[in-house]
Design an enzyme around this catalytic site. Sequence first.
Site, PDB file in Angstrom:
ATOM      1  N   SER A  19       1.516   0.065   8.286  1.00 42.94           N
ATOM      2  CA  SER A  19       1.247   0.596   9.624  1.00 42.94           C
ATOM      3  C   SER A  19       1.605  -0.464  10.652  1.00 42.94           C
ATOM      4  O   SER A  19       1.573  -1.672  10.352  1.00 42.94           O
ATOM      5  CB  SER A  19      -0.243   0.956   9.764  1.00 42.94           C
TER       6      SER A  19
ATOM      7  N   TYR B 280      -9.590  -1.116   9.471  1.00 40.09           N
ATOM      8  CA  TYR B 280      -8.278  -0.555   9.154  1.00 40.09           C
ATOM      9  C   TYR B 280      -7.187  -1.587   9.437  1.00 40.09           C
ATOM     10  O   TYR B 280      -6.305  -1.822   8.596  1.00 40.09           O
ATOM     11  CB  TYR B 280      -8.044   0.701   9.980  1.00 40.09           C
TER      12      TYR B 280
ATOM     13  N   ARG C  42      -0.309  15.415   0.912  1.00 38.28           N
ATOM     14  CA  ARG C  42       0.056  16.015   2.192  1.00 38.28           C
ATOM     15  C   ARG C  42       0.561  14.924   3.129  1.00 38.28           C
ATOM     16  O   ARG C  42       0.630  13.752   2.765  1.00 38.28           O
ATOM     17  CB  ARG C  42      -1.140  16.738   2.828  1.00 38.28           C
TER      18      ARG C  42
ATOM     19  N   ASN D  97      -8.757   8.305  -7.630  1.00 36.50           N
ATOM     20  CA  ASN D  97      -9.184   7.562  -6.447  1.00 36.50           C
ATOM     21  C   ASN D  97      -8.604   6.161  -6.550  1.00 36.50           C
ATOM     22  O   ASN D  97      -8.962   5.397  -7.443  1.00 36.50           O
ATOM     23  CB  ASN D  97     -10.714   7.517  -6.372  1.00 36.50           C
TER      24      ASN D  97
ATOM     25  N   ASN E 223       1.523   4.820  -0.855  1.00 38.51           N
ATOM     26  CA  ASN E 223       1.308   5.543   0.384  1.00 38.51           C
ATOM     27  C   ASN E 223      -0.171   5.814   0.662  1.00 38.51           C
ATOM     28  O   ASN E 223      -0.565   5.957   1.816  1.00 38.51           O
ATOM     29  CB  ASN E 223       2.067   6.874   0.341  1.00 38.51           C
TER      30      ASN E 223
ATOM     31  N   LYS F 102      -4.551  -3.388   6.693  1.00 38.37           N
ATOM     32  CA  LYS F 102      -3.094  -3.287   6.784  1.00 38.37           C
ATOM     33  C   LYS F 102      -2.431  -4.646   7.010  1.00 38.37           C
ATOM     34  O   LYS F 102      -1.274  -4.846   6.628  1.00 38.37           O
ATOM     35  CB  LYS F 102      -2.709  -2.325   7.917  1.00 38.37           C
TER      36      LYS F 102
ATOM     37  N   GLY G  17      -1.311   9.034  -2.935  1.00 34.36           N
ATOM     38  CA  GLY G  17      -1.669   9.769  -1.729  1.00 34.36           C
ATOM     39  C   GLY G  17      -0.598  10.763  -1.329  1.00 34.36           C
ATOM     40  O   GLY G  17      -0.318  10.959  -0.146  1.00 34.36           O
TER      41      GLY G  17
ATOM     42  N   ILE H  78       2.385   8.612  13.889  1.00 35.21           N
ATOM     43  CA  ILE H  78       3.026   9.691  13.147  1.00 35.21           C
ATOM     44  C   ILE H  78       2.134  10.929  13.201  1.00 35.21           C
ATOM     45  O   ILE H  78       0.911  10.842  13.027  1.00 35.21           O
ATOM     46  CB  ILE H  78       3.258   9.286  11.676  1.00 35.21           C
TER      47      ILE H  78
END
Length: 259
Positions: free
Chosen positions: A150, A163, A18, A66, A93, A167, A15, A196
């Site tokens: 996270s 999510y 960016r 992917n 990441n 995590k 990942g 972030i």
Amino acid sequence: MLDDAMQPLAALVTGGRRGIGRAIAVELASRGYDVAITDVVDDEDTALTLRAIEDQGRRSLFVQANLQDVASHTRVLERVLAWCGDLDCLVNNAGIGSPARGDLLDVTPEAFDTVLGVNLRGTFFMTQAVARHMLSAEPDRPRAIITVSSVSATMASPERAEYCLSKSALPMMTKLFALRLAHAGIPVFEVRPGIIRTPMTEAVAQKYEARFKEGLVPMNRWGEADDVAKAVGQLAGGALQFATGSVLQVDGGLSISAF
């Protein structure tokens, strides 16, 4: 293959196109690593990241992939190793957010499977593949595996249930791999960012700005991608090897329990 004395350090950042991934890739390049990045998308952002790595005087490689497609991991790793010869650092990441924020009673099996498929299942099996390679190579130089998770690993957000669940398993994954690889001197770490400023948080930027004014983050500012990247850079170089299994909070004090 060049011998260890001649071969440059090399890192793989999933990942890495960016955001936090780009910042990590550039930080590692500034520390002497040739850097390969993966992402599901190949676009102008990809080119910008590769240039930023090369501006640090290091080589760059992009492999479109992917992470959810576990069957592709062997191909990705073979491509990276053909390019760099060996791998000294893996940074997990890559990750995705909840497809839609809302009531956890409305979470669909499809959304659940997609998010856990990338953030947990894909991350686990990529780590497994790299760990197998690192154990087979065993060069006399620093190596590390670092997972970017996270604050949602421990802080609950009911509107992002899948999510948070994805995590929450990464701290245990870090401990498991830290124990498995400790005998080989390969430290495994978790870096836990808070709020972030990235493309992923753009859609909820106004919400967070309002919460900052209410004191949500003790340092009273956005975290920046470079904040996370600097933490990863410190862990990658071997100086904290004996701290394997540790978590580094990069959240401006957000996760500190206080009253």
